[in-house]
Design a protein around this motif. Structure first.
Motif, mmCIF file in Angstrom:
data_model
loop_
_atom_site.group_PDB
_atom_site.id
_atom_site.type_symbol
_atom_site.label_atom_id
_atom_site.label_comp_id
_atom_site.label_asym_id
_atom_site.label_seq_id
_atom_site.Cartn_x
_atom_site.Cartn_y
_atom_site.Cartn_z
ATOM 1 N N MET A 1 0.868 -1.203 0.000
ATOM 2 C CA MET A 1 0.000 0.000 0.000
ATOM 3 C C MET A 1 0.892 1.237 0.000
ATOM 4 S SD MET A 1 -3.556 0.795 0.641
ATOM 5 C CE MET A 1 -3.757 -0.899 0.197
ATOM 6 N N GLU A 2 0.982 1.914 -1.148
ATOM 7 C CA GLU A 2 1.923 3.026 -1.294
ATOM 8 C C GLU A 2 1.330 4.368 -0.869
ATOM 9 O OE1 GLU A 2 5.169 2.854 -2.074
ATOM 10 O OE2 GLU A 2 4.722 0.731 -1.820
ATOM 11 N N GLN A 3 0.070 4.583 -1.311
ATOM 12 C CA GLN A 3 -0.584 5.867 -1.129
ATOM 13 C C GLN A 3 -0.834 6.178 0.360
ATOM 14 O OE1 GLN A 3 -4.529 5.249 -2.475
ATOM 15 N NE2 GLN A 3 -4.675 7.235 -3.455
ATOM 16 N N THR A 4 -0.631 7.459 0.758
ATOM 17 C CA THR A 4 -0.975 7.802 2.140
ATOM 18 C C THR A 4 -2.488 7.887 2.275
ATOM 19 O OG1 THR A 4 1.025 9.073 2.361
ATOM 20 C CG2 THR A 4 -0.674 9.509 3.977
ATOM 21 N N LEU A 5 -3.004 7.265 3.304
ATOM 22 C CA LEU A 5 -4.445 7.258 3.528
ATOM 23 C C LEU A 5 -4.749 7.980 4.830
ATOM 24 C CD1 LEU A 5 -5.141 3.577 2.522
ATOM 25 C CD2 LEU A 5 -5.734 5.618 1.216
ATOM 26 N N TYR A 6 -5.991 8.428 4.932
ATOM 27 C CA TYR A 6 -6.423 9.175 6.115
ATOM 28 C C TYR A 6 -7.611 8.467 6.763
ATOM 29 C CZ TYR A 6 -3.311 12.824 4.640
ATOM 30 O OH TYR A 6 -2.182 13.509 4.306
ATOM 31 N N SER A 7 -7.548 8.396 8.071
ATOM 32 C CA SER A 7 -8.677 7.864 8.832
ATOM 33 C C SER A 7 -9.566 9.041 9.226
ATOM 34 C CB SER A 7 -8.135 7.141 10.065
ATOM 35 O OG SER A 7 -9.126 7.051 11.052
ATOM 36 N N LEU A 8 -10.864 8.984 8.877
ATOM 37 C CA LEU A 8 -11.841 10.009 9.275
ATOM 38 C C LEU A 8 -12.787 9.352 10.273
ATOM 39 C CD1 LEU A 8 -13.125 11.355 5.811
ATOM 40 C CD2 LEU A 8 -10.932 11.712 6.895
ATOM 41 N N ARG A 9 -12.929 9.992 11.421
ATOM 42 C CA ARG A 9 -13.843 9.429 12.419
ATOM 43 C C ARG A 9 -14.758 10.536 12.942
ATOM 44 N NH1 ARG A 9 -8.979 7.467 14.057
ATOM 45 N NH2 ARG A 9 -9.051 8.339 16.152
ATOM 46 N N MET A 10 -16.046 10.253 12.871
ATOM 47 C CA MET A 10 -17.032 11.250 13.320
ATOM 48 C C MET A 10 -17.851 10.660 14.453
ATOM 49 S SD MET A 10 -20.523 11.801 13.235
ATOM 50 C CE MET A 10 -21.226 10.844 11.896
ATOM 51 N N ARG A 11 -18.106 11.462 15.489
ATOM 52 C CA ARG A 11 -19.102 11.066 16.481
ATOM 53 C C ARG A 11 -19.865 12.294 16.925
ATOM 54 N NH1 ARG A 11 -16.446 12.104 21.562
ATOM 55 N NH2 ARG A 11 -14.228 12.267 21.103
ATOM 56 N N ALA A 12 -21.158 12.087 17.200
ATOM 57 C CA ALA A 12 -22.024 13.210 17.559
ATOM 58 C C ALA A 12 -22.835 12.839 18.786
ATOM 59 C CB ALA A 12 -22.960 13.528 16.400
ATOM 60 N N SER A 13 -23.097 13.853 19.626
ATOM 61 C CA SER A 13 -23.882 13.605 20.826
ATOM 62 C C SER A 13 -24.829 14.759 21.100
ATOM 63 C CB SER A 13 -22.951 13.389 22.027
ATOM 64 O OG SER A 13 -22.173 14.552 22.229
ATOM 65 N N ARG A 14 -25.804 14.487 21.944
ATOM 66 C CA ARG A 14 -26.727 15.528 22.403
ATOM 67 C C ARG A 14 -26.971 15.310 23.889
ATOM 68 N NH1 ARG A 14 -31.183 15.355 18.769
ATOM 69 N NH2 ARG A 14 -32.026 13.686 20.017
ATOM 70 N N ASN A 15 -26.861 16.380 24.639
ATOM 71 C CA ASN A 15 -27.022 16.297 26.102
ATOM 72 C C ASN A 15 -26.137 15.200 26.703
ATOM 73 O OD1 ASN A 15 -29.013 18.281 25.889
ATOM 74 N ND2 ASN A 15 -30.619 16.728 25.573
ATOM 75 N N GLY A 16 -24.941 15.093 26.164
ATOM 76 C CA GLY A 16 -24.004 14.109 26.698
ATOM 77 C C GLY A 16 -24.292 12.675 26.288
ATOM 78 N N GLN A 17 -25.342 12.444 25.487
ATOM 79 C CA GLN A 17 -25.691 11.082 25.047
ATOM 80 C C GLN A 17 -25.234 10.861 23.613
ATOM 81 O OE1 GLN A 17 -27.760 8.414 26.079
ATOM 82 N NE2 GLN A 17 -29.184 9.197 27.608
ATOM 83 N N HIS A 18 -24.546 9.733 23.383
ATOM 84 C CA HIS A 18 -24.083 9.401 22.035
ATOM 85 C C HIS A 18 -25.265 9.302 21.067
ATOM 86 C CE1 HIS A 18 -21.668 7.548 18.931
ATOM 87 N NE2 HIS A 18 -22.535 6.560 18.859
ATOM 88 N N LEU A 19 -25.146 9.990 19.913
ATOM 89 C CA LEU A 19 -26.213 9.931 18.909
ATOM 90 C C LEU A 19 -25.841 9.029 17.751
ATOM 91 C CD1 LEU A 19 -27.493 13.525 17.991
ATOM 92 C CD2 LEU A 19 -28.836 11.630 18.913
ATOM 93 N N THR A 20 -24.664 9.290 17.205
ATOM 94 C CA THR A 20 -24.259 8.528 16.023
ATOM 95 C C THR A 20 -22.757 8.661 15.810
ATOM 96 O OG1 THR A 20 -24.732 8.151 13.671
ATOM 97 C CG2 THR A 20 -24.656 10.443 14.372
ATOM 98 N N GLY A 21 -22.184 7.706 15.107
ATOM 99 C CA GLY A 21 -20.766 7.760 14.780
ATOM 100 C C GLY A 21 -20.545 7.030 13.468
#
Ligand code: WAQ
Ligand code: MG
Length: 266
Positions: A1-21
């Motif tokens: 694997m030659e090409q540089t790759l990037y890890s993208l990680r998203m997480r979202a919450s509301r009122n301290g509660q996990h909503l989605t990732g």
């Protein structure tokens, strides 16, 4: 694997509660477009008050290439039969009935004290049914996996042909593929915490990713994941490190079978 790759990680919450990732691994030229899509997903999920998007480059030397598991779909008349099918599939993979029943009960009741859903997965001893994860509220989060960028379009086209091109299927298949590639995991059981999404699955190395439709009742907001562990062949710290940190890209597809009715005698 030659090409540089990037890890993208998203997480979202509301009122301290996990909503989605969600997360992806992409080359630099796709970083902007794909991170915008992940953020859009968080917003569509309903007014998060906190969205994290983390982007980091990956060392090409640390990328492990794997093949996706085969995919099949078992149709059952109702979710109760779905649970019976899941139990049977787990036992075939070497999980004890006691461990399968315990995991199903925990996912049914909500595995976090107070009945909430977890952000990550439970680790269940495949023999005794005992829970092994150190943080019972968070669980183990599987991360840093995706379709290989060079194959992604081709693999998605194949899933699309079978009506399985939704990002939910792609992400669950990729996650299950990484879990099955991990040392000491016998099988995985999963159903969504989305009240309207009733398809779940059992994944194990021989039959692969086996979707079960339905595996839960319409309107039920509880869901989660359980990974069944063979403790004789597993060092827990190593396993958690692999699941959370090892970069895995899938550069080959398994078979995709048409939906079939589940038979109790199989
Ligand atoms: N690592 C570990 N556990 C996770 C992760 C992760 N990266 N992401 C989610 N979970 C756990 C967490 O407890 C969630 O509550 C639960 O899994 C369900 O997550 O048609 O959509 O994203 O083939 O709601 C499976 C069937 C859909 C797809 C699964 O899960 C198909 C799904 P959700
Ligand atoms: Mg979800």
């Amino acid at each position: 694997m030659e090409q540089t790759l990037y890890s993208l990680r998203m997480r979202a919450s509301r009122n301290g509660q996990h909503l989605t990732g969600a997360e992806r691994i992409v080359p630099l030229e796709q970083v902007c477009e794909v991170s915008a899509r992940l953020i859009e997903r968080a917003i569509q999920r309903g007014a998060p008050d906190d969205i994290h998007c983390h982007i980091e480059s990956l060392d090409p030397a640390n990328v492990l290439l794997c093949a996706l598991p085969d995919l099949s779909t078992l149709q059952v008349p109702d979710w109760q039969t779905g649970r019976t099918a899941a139990r049977q599939r787990l036992q075939k993979a070497g999980v004890s009935l006691k461990a399968a029943d315990h995991a199903i009960r925990l996912l049914t009741d909500g595995p976090v004290p107070g009945g909430r859903v977890m952000r990550g997965a439970m680790l269940i001893d495949a023999a005794s049914g005992e829970r092994l994860e150190t943080d019972l509220a968070r669980g183990v989060r599987v991360s840093r996996m995706d379709l290989a960028p060079s194959m992604s379009d081709r693999l998605m086209a194949k899933l699309n042909l079978h009506g399985l091109g939704h990002h939910r299927v792609r992400e669950a298949l990729v996650l299950a593929g990484k879990v099955l590639s991990a040392p000491g995991v016998l099988a995985e059981l999963c159903w969504s915490d989305d009240p309207a999404y009733l398809t779940g699955y059992v994944a194990e190395p021989v039959s692969g990713y086996q979707r079960i439709l339905p595996l839960k009742a319409q309107g039920d907001p509880r869901g989660g994941r359980a990974f069944f562990i063979d403790r004789q062949h597993c060092e827990l710290n190593r396993l958690c490190h692999y699941l959370e940190k090892q970069v895995v890209l899938f550069d080959a597809m398994g078979a995709i079978y048409p939906p079939a009715a589940w038979k109790a005698t199989e």
